[in-house]
Design an enzyme around this catalytic site. Structure first.
Site, PDB file in Angstrom:
ATOM      1  N   LYS A  71     -14.202  -0.467  -4.042  1.00 48.34           N
ATOM      2  CA  LYS A  71     -15.449  -0.209  -3.216  1.00 48.34           C
ATOM      3  C   LYS A  71     -16.502   0.574  -3.963  1.00 48.34           C
ATOM      4  CE  LYS A  71     -12.611   0.530   0.939  1.00 48.34           C
ATOM      5  NZ  LYS A  71     -11.963   1.657   1.786  1.00 48.34           N
ATOM      6  N   HIS A  85       8.796 -26.812  -1.658  1.00 49.74           N
ATOM      7  CA  HIS A  85       8.225 -27.852  -2.369  1.00 49.74           C
ATOM      8  C   HIS A  85       7.281 -27.672  -3.313  1.00 49.74           C
ATOM      9  CE1 HIS A  85      10.683 -30.921   0.057  1.00 49.74           C
ATOM     10  NE2 HIS A  85      10.629 -29.788   0.811  1.00 49.74           N
ATOM     11  N   GLU A 114       0.748  -1.187   0.015  1.00 52.97           N
ATOM     12  CA  GLU A 114       0.108   0.080   0.150  1.00 52.97           C
ATOM     13  C   GLU A 114       0.871   1.193  -0.047  1.00 52.97           C
ATOM     14  OE1 GLU A 114      -2.815   0.221   3.236  1.00 52.97           O
ATOM     15  OE2 GLU A 114      -4.390  -1.005   1.962  1.00 52.97           O
TER      16      GLU A 114
HETATM   17  O1  PA5 Z   1      -4.009   0.779   6.179  1.00 54.55           O
HETATM   18  C1  PA5 Z   1      -4.971   1.184   5.486  1.00 54.55           C
HETATM   19  O2  PA5 Z   1      -5.426   2.467   5.897  1.00 54.55           O
HETATM   20  C2  PA5 Z   1      -6.344   0.382   5.329  1.00 54.55           C
HETATM   21  O3  PA5 Z   1      -5.833  -1.031   5.211  1.00 54.55           O
HETATM   22  C3  PA5 Z   1      -7.358   0.386   6.304  1.00 54.55           C
HETATM   23  O4  PA5 Z   1      -6.783   0.154   7.526  1.00 54.55           O
HETATM   24  C4  PA5 Z   1      -8.448  -0.518   6.063  1.00 54.55           C
HETATM   25  O5  PA5 Z   1      -8.976  -0.220   4.875  1.00 54.55           O
HETATM   26  C5  PA5 Z   1      -9.382  -0.410   7.254  1.00 54.55           C
HETATM   27  O6  PA5 Z   1      -9.988   0.681   7.449  1.00 54.55           O
HETATM   28  P1  PA5 Z   1     -10.715   1.319   8.798  1.00 54.55           P
HETATM   29  O7  PA5 Z   1      -9.789   1.104   9.930  1.00 54.55           O
HETATM   30  O8  PA5 Z   1     -11.047   2.599   8.267  1.00 54.55           O
HETATM   31  O9  PA5 Z   1     -11.870   0.474   8.691  1.00 54.55           O
END
Ligand code: PA5
Length: 440
Positions: free
Chosen positions: A424, A310, A289
């Site tokens: 989303k 393996h 990310e």
């Molecule tokens: O790193 C991030 O920002 C995302 O992976 C969020 O943690 C994830 O989408 C969950 O979001 P939230 O904590 O708002 O539910």
């Protein structure tokens, strides 16, 4: 406390030390940008100082909640996804045996996860499991509006209320969310759940050392003070040391950028300890990310050896040469198991009996590293003394800090994740959420 170090013996034939040294000024500039907060994403740098500045009251409050809920909960269901899930799971699974949830001698609650999937069958089984056992819920969402945890919480809140009645259900729920806004914040206020705040300036994937990670880890019975001590120690090293020899974060950031610029597109995080599998999952989110944007970034992948030798071992040895490996190398196990002598020796392994299983595992590790290096795969080694809270705390901070450095060296904003929104919009349109339509 022994500190984590990085070995470059098996990268040297691919990138000489002189090349690494040439990149050091770039890494030091990235560190200055990070620490002074002058780069992109600088409103999400709260994690840098967390181990040193986390309010001790928060740690005490976490312990109070553990004391209150753990004795009356066989299971703690931790609801969250992405950064609100992976850090806690990574630490808990690193510290516990893979088999521990199956043992009946657990003094501490077993942690179960929800909100990380939309699988109907998963929730069916989960409801079956908690039907006849006492449990409590920790619901975590920074935005408070993420669909997956919202769905899981809706199901479990109702289940808790039916099982225990509204008053006790309220006492069995802890919310971790934003201080001021979001649906979860509003529900928690209305229902008066005990709550913890996720700081505004800490993004999900950097939040494991906030209550997001610390509360579930403490609920599982692990020592969060030692975890924070380890992180603090690594923070001192990352911020204070200026050479590649004495600062593993600078070295790791330089190594991965040098290899990427040489055409390596994939980094495989490798372990020889199955407990570290979820450290790899957390690391994949952290780097994927943070760096995967603007058409750039190493693809983070992971393998658990010797199991995956393996299967994927063939590809790593002889497939397309697009990867390097980073091996998490653990020096000492916490326990010992003897390989028994067998007079008949029909399996032909009596030659191993004077060696510990750990010696055998280390031979597999070195044998693999040498083979992969020979096959054209550079191998970085991260040396961990053992798997305990302090070491895992160090590792978390090392990976986080190196990620910030590495992202700035790559010239991306390591602290946003605009790409995760795309699916989303489509999902909401398909489900008929007001205001959403499929983009052609
Ligand atoms: O790193 C991030 O920002 C995302 O992976 C969020 O943690 C994830 O989408 C969950 O979001 P939230 O904590 O708002 O539910």
């Amino acid at each position: 406390m022994e500190t984590i170090s990085i070995q470059t013996k098996h990268t040297q034939q691919f990138i000489p030390n002189s090349t690494l040294q040439k990149l050091l000024p770039e890494a030091l500039t990235a560190r200055e940008t990070l620490v002074k907060g002058t780069g992109e994403g600088n409103d999400f740098l709260g994690w840098i100082d967390l181990p040193a500045t986390l309010d001790p009251q928060i740690v005490s409050d976490i312990k109070v909640q553990v004391k209150r809920l753990a004795p009356k909960s066989k299971y703690i269901v931790v609801i969250g996804i992405g950064g609100s899930y992976l850090g806690a799971r990574a630490v808990i699974e690193a510290l516990q045996s893979e088999l521990q949830p199956l043992m009946n001698c657990n003094e501490n609650p077993t942690i179960i996860y929800a909100g990380h999937t939309l699988s109907e069958d998963y929730y069916h089984q989960l409801l079956h499991l908690i039907e006849s056992a006492d449990y409590s819920v920790v619901v975590i969402s920074k935005s408070g509006t993420t669909t997956e945890p919202a769905v899981a919480f809706r199901i479990l809140k109702k289940h808790l209320e039916q099982k225990y009645g509204t008053t006790e259900a309220r006492e069995r729920i802890i919310a971790i969310t934003d201080a001021k806004k979001g649906a979860l914040h509003d529900i928690a206020q209305q229902e008066q759940y005990p709550s913890f705040v996720i700081p505004d300036n800490v993004g999900g994937r950097f939040s494991v050392l906030t209550p997001v990670g610390l509360l579930p880890i403490a609920m599982a019975g692990y020592n969060i003070d030692a975890l924070l001590d380890g992180a603090r120690k690594m923070r001192d090293i990352c911020l204070g040391n200026n050479t590649l020899e004495d600062n593993p974060a600078l070295l790791y950031a330089v190594l991965r950028n040098a290899l990427y610029r040489q055409g390596k597109k994939v980094e495989i995080l490798v372990n020889f300890e199955p407990n570290l599998k979820y450290i790899s999952e957390w690391w994949k989110q952290l780097y994927g990310e943070s760096e995967g944007k603007d058409g750039k970034g190493l693809l983070p992948h992971s393998l658990s050896f010797t199991t995956d030798l393996h299967s994927m071992g063939q590809y790593v040895q002889e497939g397309e040469r697009l990867m390097f490996e980073t091996v998490l190398s653990v020096a000492h196990p916490l326990n010992s198991v003897e390989l028994p002598f067998d007079e008949k020796n029909l399996d032909g392994i009596n030659y191993l009996i004077n060696k510990s299983l750990n010696d055998i595992n280390h031979s597999a590790e070195l044998g693999t590293i040498l083979a992969h290096e020979e096959g054209g795969v550079p191998v970085i080694q991260i040396q961990l003394n053992k798997i305990d809270e302090e070491t895992i705390g160090q590792l978390i901070y090392l990976f986080e800090f190196a990620c910030g450095l590495s992202g700035y060296m790559l010239k991306v904003n390591p602290f946003n994740q605009p790409g995760v929104e795309a699916y989303k919009k489509n999902m909401f349109a398909l489900l008929g959420k007001p205001g959403y339509s499929l983009e052609k």
